[in-house]
Design a protein around this motif. Structure first.
Motif, mmCIF file in Angstrom:
data_model
loop_
_atom_site.group_PDB
_atom_site.id
_atom_site.type_symbol
_atom_site.label_atom_id
_atom_site.label_comp_id
_atom_site.label_asym_id
_atom_site.label_seq_id
_atom_site.Cartn_x
_atom_site.Cartn_y
_atom_site.Cartn_z
ATOM 1 N N ASP A 222 0.741 -1.180 0.189
ATOM 2 C CA ASP A 222 -0.128 0.078 0.170
ATOM 3 C C ASP A 222 0.826 1.280 0.182
ATOM 4 O O ASP A 222 1.726 1.287 0.918
ATOM 5 C CB ASP A 222 -0.865 0.040 0.940
ATOM 6 N N ARG A 230 -2.591 0.024 -4.005
ATOM 7 C CA ARG A 230 -3.484 -0.144 -2.873
ATOM 8 C C ARG A 230 -3.512 -1.937 -2.826
ATOM 9 O O ARG A 230 -2.998 -2.447 -3.663
ATOM 10 C CB ARG A 230 -4.724 0.001 -2.912
ATOM 11 N N ALA A 254 5.490 -0.885 2.864
ATOM 12 C CA ALA A 254 4.420 0.034 2.564
ATOM 13 C C ALA A 254 4.905 1.407 2.651
ATOM 14 O O ALA A 254 6.057 1.745 3.124
ATOM 15 C CB ALA A 254 3.190 -0.156 3.702
ATOM 16 N N THR A 307 -2.596 -6.117 6.954
ATOM 17 C CA THR A 307 -2.581 -6.132 5.452
ATOM 18 C C THR A 307 -1.796 -7.276 4.908
ATOM 19 O O THR A 307 -2.130 -7.876 3.778
ATOM 20 C CB THR A 307 -1.952 -4.613 4.949
#
Length: 387
Positions: A222, A230, A254, A307
């Motif tokens: 992300d 994303r 990320a 995530t």
């Protein structure tokens, strides 16, 4: 299935690491003239002696314009003697060593490097106060070949692995980002088009080195910015990398070095300390508007785990969990959730020997306060200011 012991030996492609803990790449700023210096060797030797399974030498640029600044390792024949000294020092302590190879793209400081940076599309870099130009097809082909050449040089220098940088809106990541990639050709638009640079670099490295060393990639899950990459799209890119067989493992990261760096570095946002390392007028600009760029995110252990679970669910490829790994309980949780390796950075800057002490006493607490004042030191010599 039994949960792996994080301190037991583990396979990584053709390697057997002495444990499952990797010192993740942190730009050291210890390579004057873009060559390995004694301080860089000692930095990684200390982490090896401290107990990591593998340490990662940060930001080994594959092209002159691909450095974030001039005094960053440039993978070329002149760098071989120093690189060999470094790998020998790490091996003498019983650890493996990886070279993080990549191209900084729009994050590169063209003023420091003496050559303008490249990215998927035109972008203004406030660090160099220069406009980054869009990469041509010839640039993309050259940089793809340069990844393969850098990997071959890493083999010659005695590295056990290479890690291809596909995160933080560096070159490959700038192509993956819908926000930064506004191209109208075959490298823009659809995700399949935007992923061509990343997939091409991984294939080129695999074709060049085969199974002589392990190949990892560091991929953004992300970007942490509106309009950026994303997780849903990133999972698809990861599945394509797995399909190609180019990688032995994927390290999940990320954030955007350009647009939201604190999305990776959770905890305090050291705006004042960042401002002090720059000259005017950038110093004044950071003091006035730095909080809009350096957003503070609350720290928690394993802050990227939620995530990362999306990737673990969809992939069989070995995964490296990064972000807020400081204690044995967090490591064991990562193992229990199916991650093959964990990566650490800030906690090891504070205590390079933390792994040795955790092996002796699993209850050992990390002394890292997540103040992130280590972050501005990448512009001088990377260190924990509290150690």
């Amino acid at each position: 299935m039994s949960v792996p012991d994080v301190f037991a030996p583990a396979r990584l492609g053709p390697l057997t690491l002495r444990n499952r803990v990797i010192k993740s790449a942190t730009f050291e700023h210890m390579a004057p003239g873009a060559l390995v210096g004694d301080e860089l060797i000692e930095f990684h030797r200390a982490h090896a002696a401290g107990g990591v399974g593998m340490t990662t030498v940060a930001y080994c640029a594959v092209a002159p314009e691909g450095r974030t600044e001039f005094d960053q390792i440039l993978m070329r024949p002149e760098a071989l003697p120093g690189l060999r000294r470094l790998t020998e020092a790490v091996h003498a302590e019983g650890a493996a060593v990886s070279a993080q190879i990549g191209h900084a793209g729009p994050v590169a400081n063209g003023r420091s490097n003496g050559v303008h940076g490249l990215a998927a599309s035109a972008f203004f870099n406030p660090m160099s106060m220069q406009k980054i130009r869009p990469a041509t097809h010839a640039d993309i082909e050259r940089i793809t070949r340069a990844h393969a050449d850098a990997a071959l040089l890493a083999v010659e220098a005695g590295f056990d692995a290479v890690e291809i940088h596909m995160g933080h809106n560096y070159f490959a990541s700038s192509f993956l980002s819908p926000r930064l990639n506004r191209r109208k050709d075959e490298y823009g638009g659809s995700l399949a088009n935007r992923a061509k640079v990343a997939l091409g670099a991984a294939r080129a490295v695999r074709e060049a080195v085969g199974d002589r060393i392990a190949i990892l990639a560091k991929l953004n899950m992300d970007d942490g910015v509106g309009g950026g990459l994303r997780p849903k799209e990133s999972v698809q890119v990861a599945s394509w990398l797995e399909r190609d067989g180019s990688l032995d493992a994927l390290e999940l990261t990320a954030g955007s070095s350009l647009l939201n760096p604190m999305y990776l570095f959770r905890g305090d946002a050291p705006v004042k300390e960042f401002a002090e390392v720059f000259s005017q007028p950038l110093r004044a600009g950071i003091k006035l508007g730095g909080k809009k760029f350096l957003h503070a995110y609350p720290y928690q252990e394993a802050f990227l785990l939620e995530t990362a679970r999306l990737f673990r669910k969809e992939l069989s490829l070995p995964l490296v969990l990064l972000g807020g790994i400081t204690g044995r309980a967090t490591m064991d949780k990562a193992m229990a959730e199916g991650f093959e390796f964990v990566a650490m950075a800030r906690a090891l800057l504070r205590e390079p020997d933390l792994l040795n002490r955790l092996q002796k006493d699993p209850a050992t607490p990390s002394l890292c306060t997540h103040c992130n004042q280590c972050m501005p030191t990448i512009f001088t010599k990377t260190r924990c200011v509290l150690a």
